[in-house]
Structure formats: structure tokens, C-alpha cells
Motif scaffolding. Sequence first.
Motif, PDB file in Angstrom:
ATOM      1  N   MET A   1       0.810  -0.882   0.258  1.00 51.38           N
ATOM      2  CA  MET A   1       0.004  -0.091  -0.098  1.00 51.38           C
ATOM      3  C   MET A   1       0.919   1.115   0.452  1.00 51.38           C
ATOM      4  N   ASP A   2       0.605   2.071  -0.922  1.00 49.14           N
ATOM      5  CA  ASP A   2       1.794   3.253  -0.852  1.00 49.14           C
ATOM      6  C   ASP A   2       0.569   4.912  -0.797  1.00 49.14           C
ATOM      7  N   PHE A   3       0.795   5.524   0.643  1.00 50.73           N
ATOM      8  CA  PHE A   3       0.029   6.451   0.521  1.00 50.73           C
ATOM      9  C   PHE A   3       0.463   7.631   1.298  1.00 50.73           C
ATOM     10  N   ILE A   4       0.187   8.764   1.682  1.00 51.11           N
ATOM     11  CA  ILE A   4       0.703   9.999   2.385  1.00 51.11           C
ATOM     12  C   ILE A   4      -0.817   9.973   3.617  1.00 51.11           C
ATOM     13  N   ALA A   5       0.140  10.039   4.325  1.00 51.24           N
ATOM     14  CA  ALA A   5      -0.818  10.572   5.856  1.00 51.24           C
ATOM     15  C   ALA A   5      -0.609  12.104   6.143  1.00 51.24           C
ATOM     16  N   MET A   6      -1.424  12.960   6.545  1.00 49.92           N
ATOM     17  CA  MET A   6      -1.537  14.815   5.949  1.00 49.92           C
ATOM     18  C   MET A   6      -2.213  14.867   7.570  1.00 49.92           C
ATOM     19  N   ASP A   7      -1.468  15.798   8.028  1.00 50.16           N
ATOM     20  CA  ASP A   7      -2.016  16.164   9.209  1.00 50.16           C
ATOM     21  C   ASP A   7      -1.967  17.897   9.435  1.00 50.16           C
ATOM     22  N   PHE A   8      -2.696  19.143   9.832  1.00 54.47           N
ATOM     23  CA  PHE A   8      -2.574  19.693   9.632  1.00 54.47           C
ATOM     24  C   PHE A   8      -3.261  20.528  10.902  1.00 54.47           C
ATOM     25  N   GLU A   9      -2.387  21.312  11.269  1.00 56.52           N
ATOM     26  CA  GLU A   9      -3.058  22.593  12.853  1.00 56.52           C
ATOM     27  C   GLU A   9      -3.203  23.902  12.211  1.00 56.52           C
ATOM     28  N   THR A  10      -4.490  24.854  12.988  1.00 58.64           N
ATOM     29  CA  THR A  10      -4.601  26.001  12.078  1.00 58.64           C
ATOM     30  C   THR A  10      -4.396  26.913  13.521  1.00 58.64           C
ATOM     31  N   ALA A  11      -4.181  27.323  13.295  1.00 57.15           N
ATOM     32  CA  ALA A  11      -4.063  29.414  14.270  1.00 57.15           C
ATOM     33  C   ALA A  11      -5.762  29.593  14.660  1.00 57.15           C
ATOM     34  N   ASN A  12      -5.968  29.665  14.117  1.00 53.57           N
ATOM     35  CA  ASN A  12      -7.923  29.865  14.531  1.00 53.57           C
ATOM     36  C   ASN A  12      -8.551  28.698  13.818  1.00 53.57           C
ATOM     37  N   ARG A  13      -9.723  29.512  14.026  1.00 54.89           N
ATOM     38  CA  ARG A  13     -10.817  28.844  13.623  1.00 54.89           C
ATOM     39  C   ARG A  13     -10.792  28.651  11.718  1.00 54.89           C
ATOM     40  N   GLN A  14     -10.561  29.823  11.229  1.00 53.30           N
ATOM     41  CA  GLN A  14     -10.436  29.926   9.883  1.00 53.30           C
ATOM     42  C   GLN A  14      -9.612  28.418   9.095  1.00 53.30           C
ATOM     43  N   ARG A  15     -10.280  27.729   8.258  1.00 52.71           N
ATOM     44  CA  ARG A  15      -9.822  27.216   7.792  1.00 52.71           C
ATOM     45  C   ARG A  15      -8.389  27.417   7.315  1.00 52.71           C
ATOM     46  N   ALA A  16      -8.485  28.225   6.402  1.00 54.13           N
ATOM     47  CA  ALA A  16      -7.219  29.059   5.528  1.00 54.13           C
ATOM     48  C   ALA A  16      -6.101  29.039   6.171  1.00 54.13           C
ATOM     49  N   SER A  17      -5.719  28.706   7.906  1.00 56.04           N
ATOM     50  CA  SER A  17      -4.883  29.138   9.248  1.00 56.04           C
ATOM     51  C   SER A  17      -3.838  28.044   9.243  1.00 56.04           C
ATOM     52  N   ALA A  18      -3.092  27.614   8.162  1.00 58.65           N
ATOM     53  CA  ALA A  18      -2.812  26.361   8.535  1.00 58.65           C
ATOM     54  C   ALA A  18      -1.409  27.437   9.235  1.00 58.65           C
ATOM     55  N   CYS A  19      -0.967  26.344  10.392  1.00 64.70           N
ATOM     56  CA  CYS A  19       0.383  27.141  10.973  1.00 64.70           C
ATOM     57  C   CYS A  19       1.532  25.484  11.403  1.00 64.70           C
ATOM     58  N   SER A  20       0.836  24.532  10.943  1.00 65.29           N
ATOM     59  CA  SER A  20       1.534  23.373  11.071  1.00 65.29           C
ATOM     60  C   SER A  20       1.055  22.220   9.995  1.00 65.29           C
ATOM     61  N   LEU A  21       2.118  21.406   9.426  1.00 67.19           N
ATOM     62  CA  LEU A  21       1.658  20.200   8.812  1.00 67.19           C
ATOM     63  C   LEU A  21       2.502  19.101   8.633  1.00 67.19           C
ATOM     64  N   ALA A  22       2.430  18.109   8.598  1.00 74.34           N
ATOM     65  CA  ALA A  22       3.200  16.711   8.360  1.00 74.34           C
ATOM     66  C   ALA A  22       2.170  15.882   7.322  1.00 74.34           C
ATOM     67  N   LEU A  23       3.358  15.181   7.002  1.00 69.12           N
ATOM     68  CA  LEU A  23       3.309  14.266   6.131  1.00 69.12           C
ATOM     69  C   LEU A  23       3.515  12.479   6.122  1.00 69.12           C
ATOM     70  N   VAL A  24       3.377  11.656   6.065  1.00 65.26           N
ATOM     71  CA  VAL A  24       4.106  10.939   6.515  1.00 65.26           C
ATOM     72  C   VAL A  24       4.098   9.444   5.280  1.00 65.26           C
ATOM     73  N   VAL A  25       4.612   9.478   4.458  1.00 64.22           N
ATOM     74  CA  VAL A  25       5.107   8.429   3.373  1.00 64.22           C
ATOM     75  C   VAL A  25       5.484   7.801   3.431  1.00 64.22           C
ATOM     76  N   VAL A  26       4.090   6.340   2.980  1.00 59.03           N
ATOM     77  CA  VAL A  26       3.995   5.048   3.203  1.00 59.03           C
ATOM     78  C   VAL A  26       3.874   4.751   1.765  1.00 59.03           C
ATOM     79  N   ARG A  27       5.483   4.100   1.771  1.00 63.86           N
ATOM     80  CA  ARG A  27       5.841   2.893   0.265  1.00 63.86           C
ATOM     81  C   ARG A  27       5.485   1.608   0.578  1.00 63.86           C
ATOM     82  N   GLN A  28       5.284   0.711  -0.251  1.00 58.88           N
ATOM     83  CA  GLN A  28       5.138  -0.497  -0.124  1.00 58.88           C
ATOM     84  C   GLN A  28       4.102  -0.967   2.095  1.00 58.88           C
ATOM     85  N   SER A  29       3.497  -0.400   2.314  1.00 56.37           N
ATOM     86  CA  SER A  29       3.372  -0.784   3.533  1.00 56.37           C
ATOM     87  C   SER A  29       4.134  -0.383   4.213  1.00 56.37           C
ATOM     88  N   GLN A  30       5.321   0.457   4.006  1.00 61.21           N
ATOM     89  CA  GLN A  30       6.222   0.306   4.991  1.00 61.21           C
ATOM     90  C   GLN A  30       6.345   2.517   5.264  1.00 61.21           C
TER      91      GLN A  30
END
Length: 178
Positions: A1-30
Motif C-alpha cells: 500500500m502506498d499513500f501519504i498521511a497528512m495532518d494540519f494544525e490551524t491558528a484559528n477557526r478559519q480553515r485557511a490558517s494552517a500553522c503546522s503541517l506534517a506528511l508521512v510517506v508510506v511505500r509498499q506498506s512501510q
Amino acid sequence: MDFIAMDFETANRQRASACSLALVVVRQSQVVDSFYTLIDPEVPFESQNVRIHGITEAQVAGEPTFPQVWPHIASFFAPTRLVTAHNSPFDVSVLKRTLERYDMAVPRYQVIDTARTAKRLMPELPNHRLDTVSAALHIPLAHHHNALQDSYACARILLAQEQQFGDATLASMLKITA
């Protein structure tokens, strides 16, 4: 399985206020790679958000803005790419609204929501929050609401669900972003 796991944190209630981002890359289930950054959202922070994730305006001062981050991660978001997030409607909308805010093209990509898969595949749980699902699957989550820790947990949840329930079951829960 190949995918990217994504998570954002926001500065306020507005969705366009991303203050941190993480991506975890998975290839061949690793898990093979990860990316984390603080982002200067160029908007004020709300105390409720700071209480949740602990990121302050002072911490993001001098950090890259989203238009500076996007060229480094854009290739992960393509029609053939699978992206997962726990409560993906939130994270997908943060990405979309942030791109729209900066007049940047919004990509189409495949999404699978591990909160949704947990509700369907693990109905016996008292709730389907990230920390609850992680605990049920014996997945470590030391710092909930840290984008990188949450992305790792999300990736491990999807891998555990794949192993337990199979690709075909998960494939039936895929969505294409609009």
C-alpha cells in the motif's frame, strides 16, 4: 500500500490558517519518509487553538508561509496519489482553503479517512477519535495534536486496517477530492 498521511494544525477557526503541517510517506506498506514544518499563517492565533496544539504566534514568526511550503509538497497531491487523514474533511478543507487564499490551484487526489474507516470497521469503540483508535490498535500517540505525531498515528491506523480488513474493503471507502 502506498499513500501519504497528512495532518494540519490551524491558528484559528478559519480553515485557511494552517500553522503546522506534517506528511508521512508510506511505500509498499512501510513508512519511508516524513515531512514536518511550522507555517506562518499570516493571521492572528486564537487562544483555543493554541491550547489544543501548543503552537504560538511567536513560534511561527520567521517560518515559511504556505506559498513557500507548497512547492516542496505539491507532488504528493495528484489524481493517482492516495492521501489519508484522520477526520479528512478537516485536513482536506485546510489544504483547499489555504490554496484558495493564495490563489493557487487546488489539486484533485484520492482520500481515505481513517476516522470513517474506524467507524465502519471498528463500531465497538466508544468513539472514533485519533487517540481512541490508536489506543485500540496499540499504536503509540505520545503527543496528540502534534501534526507529525498525528500523521504517524494515522498512517499506522491505515496500515493496521489494511492488514486486518484487506485492500478491497478499504478501496470501497476512497473518495476523490473536489
